[in-house]
Design a protein around this motif. Sequence first.
Motif, short mmCIF file in Angstrom:
data_model
loop_
_atom_site.label_atom_id
_atom_site.label_comp_id
_atom_site.label_asym_id
_atom_site.label_seq_id
_atom_site.Cartn_x
_atom_site.Cartn_y
_atom_site.Cartn_z
N GLY A 230 22.01 9.91 75.96
CA GLY A 230 22.44 8.51 76.06
C GLY A 230 23.55 8.30 77.07
O GLY A 230 23.46 8.78 78.21
N VAL A 231 24.63 7.62 76.64
CA VAL A 231 25.73 7.32 77.56
C VAL A 231 26.47 8.59 78.00
O VAL A 231 27.27 8.55 78.93
CB VAL A 231 26.74 6.31 76.96
N LEU A 232 26.21 9.70 77.33
CA LEU A 232 26.84 10.97 77.70
C LEU A 232 25.98 11.79 78.67
O LEU A 232 26.31 12.95 78.95
CB LEU A 232 27.12 11.81 76.44
N SER A 233 24.91 11.20 79.18
CA SER A 233 23.94 11.95 79.99
C SER A 233 24.57 12.69 81.17
O SER A 233 24.22 13.83 81.46
CB SER A 233 22.85 11.01 80.52
N ALA A 234 25.51 12.05 81.87
CA ALA A 234 26.08 12.66 83.07
C ALA A 234 27.02 13.82 82.75
O ALA A 234 27.35 14.61 83.63
CB ALA A 234 26.81 11.62 83.90
N ARG A 235 27.47 13.90 81.50
CA ARG A 235 28.42 14.97 81.13
C ARG A 235 27.98 15.70 79.85
O ARG A 235 28.81 16.21 79.10
CB ARG A 235 29.83 14.40 80.97
N TRP A 236 26.68 15.75 79.64
CA TRP A 236 26.13 16.33 78.42
C TRP A 236 26.53 17.79 78.24
O TRP A 236 26.77 18.25 77.14
CB TRP A 236 24.62 16.18 78.41
N SER A 237 26.62 18.53 79.34
CA SER A 237 26.96 19.95 79.26
C SER A 237 28.46 20.19 79.23
O SER A 237 28.92 21.33 79.13
CB SER A 237 26.36 20.70 80.46
N GLY A 238 29.24 19.11 79.31
CA GLY A 238 30.70 19.25 79.25
C GLY A 238 31.41 18.98 80.55
O GLY A 238 32.61 18.72 80.56
#
Length: 202
Positions: free
Chosen positions: A86-94
């Motif tokens: 979702g909104v965390l897609s660009a930083r999903w891996s941290g």
Amino acid sequence: MTELLLATRNAKKLGELRRILDTENVRGIEIIGLDAVVEFPEAPETEPTFEGNALAKARDAAEATGLPSVADDSGLSVDALNGMPGVLSARWSGKHGDDPANLDLVLAQLGDVPDDRRGAAFVCAAALVLPSGVEVVVRGEWRGSLTREPRGANGFGYDPIFLPEGFEVTSAELEPAEKDAMSHRGRALRLLLPQLRRLTED
């Protein structure tokens, strides 16, 4: 010529909006990105929705520059992950913007998920904010499923693992014009066209 600020430094997003305006025969608008304006403080993307993040970015851009401003927030919503990243897609891996790591993490999380339960959607909210205070927010979605391995060199982000409904190629294997016609961002930006056309009439 009316300047329209697309609040991004992503050259592919700038190219996409330029192609859409050209395809839709919208004349008299010059698309510029953040690299073309004086740098200003950009608020972090802390809203819980795509719409909230897009609107916050567009408001910041319009207030700082005095230009009509468009911003988008987009990501991947995976059915088996309850709508995440979702909104965390660009930083999903941290780490923000690490496309290969984000993509690998999603594939790992879906490792045991059978093909018929790998549904997903690309989601894009786009916001237009005018110096006059007018605000318009729209949303586009692109349904499909996720492959087990990345395929294709076009696009960015999760494109290499997204298989659009009705297609046997990933969105990273589509030609740019094909993708523009169907993509979540293309759909959202087209919903802004009536307002963008009005910019050239004022």
